[in-house]
Design an enzyme around this catalytic site. Structure first.
Site: not given
Length: 325
Positions: A136, A141
């Site tokens: 990932e 974010e």
């Protein structure tokens, strides 16, 4: 046009190590929804207070729509919810196509704004298709009222890195290894500069670019006045960009091609959960959300204040992928 995993695999296998970048994807308003599947379930991935809806409801309710040639992806900002429900309705999209390496460029017209309870993300991961393996990279974010982006790298491979540029968040190390039963502090995470998240991003920034190659991984933020001219061409050259990346890592004891591959694009907005917090008193940023909302209960705030999330939406001009060819 829908890009299948087979097409991406063939493009990936044909890449010489240092050849020029060539366009592979140009996902924009004319065919955006053909390239993504909409998850239709509660958010079990992060234990968020969120009910993701399928494409039919997303389009009929206006959570997903084309707005003046741009793709808008948002959350329900009209209804209240019970705290015992699965949560506020929102979206999680996953690309049909995947890639192993290349230059992924997101051109944003708007990133989510609201503050307390929100947890939006634009990221890539392997998905559940690769049994026994996980990777990932979080591109855009953060949570709640924070105004600086963060980047995280996780892989089930043993992987230590050299940091050429980037500020690790305090609890993180240069070991990007992640295990499902490991501590919350595992993986490599970096703080981006102030102004790269929430409303300050919309005021100043436009483009975030991720480069994933076997020899290095880099992430850039570009203000509206800084976007490299060659990103409008068929052959961008990151080595010629004058803007320094926010993060630049190289392998120390790690095979990047093995550790970071088979990436699907994910776009989602969740609420509360394992990072934004169910208890505002114990979440990040020194109790700012408790002070702002007057409550410690994230779920009750998110459930009962729909208009607080009117501006909690992504709006994309395009998402492009270039690969060496």
């Amino acid at each position: 046009m829908m890009y299948t995993s087979n097409l991406i695999l063939l493009a990936s296998l044909a890449i010489p190590s240092l050849a020029a970048y060539q366009p592979v994807w140009d996902i924009n308003a004319s065919h955006f929804f053909d390239n993504f599947t909409f998850v239709n379930s509660p958010d079990t991935f992060t234990n968020g207070f969120t009910q993701y809806v399928g494409i039919d409801e997303a389009l009929s309710s206006g959570l997903a729509k084309i707005n003046n040639g741009k793709v808008r992806l948002g959350v329900d900002s009209k209804n209240t919810y019970s705290t015992t429900s699965s949560g506020r309705k929102s979206l999680r999209l996953q690309s049909y196509g995947w890639f192993d390496n290349g230059l992924l460029v997101a051109d944003f017209n708007h990133v989510p704004v609201a503050g307390c309870g929100m947890w939006p993300a634009f990221w890539v991961y392997q998905g559940e298709q690769q049994q026994g393996s996980y990777a990932e990279i979080d591109i855009l974010e953060n949570v709640n009222v924070h105004t600086a982006n963060t980047h995280s790298f996780y892989t089930s491979e043993k992987c230590t890195i050299n940091v050429q540029k980037g500020n690790l968040v305090p609890e993180k190390t240069t070991d990007c290894t992640w295990k499902s039963d490991g501590p919350s502090s595992q993986g490599c995470s970096f703080n981006a500069e102030e102004g790269t998240f929430n409303q300050p991003f919309n005021d100043q920034y436009r483009v975030v670019a991720l480069q994933v190659e076997s020899e290095r991984i880099r992430i850039w933020h570009f203000k509206k006045t800084e976007v490299p001219a060659d990103l409008s061409s068929a052959n961008p050259n990151p080595d010629a960009w004058t803007k320094a990346p926010t993060v630049h890592i190289t392998p120390k004891s790690c095979d990047f091609h093995k550790a970071f591959n088979h990436f699907y694009i994910i776009i989602n907005i969740t609420f509360c959960g394992s990072w934004a917090g169910d208890d505002f008193s114990n979440t990040n940023y020194a109790g700012q959300c408790k002070a702002k909302t007057g409550t410690s209960d994230c779920k009750s705030w998110v459930a009962g204040h729909p208009t607080d999330f009117t501006n909690t939406y992504f709006e994309f001009n395009s998402i492009k992928l270039f690969q060496r060819g």
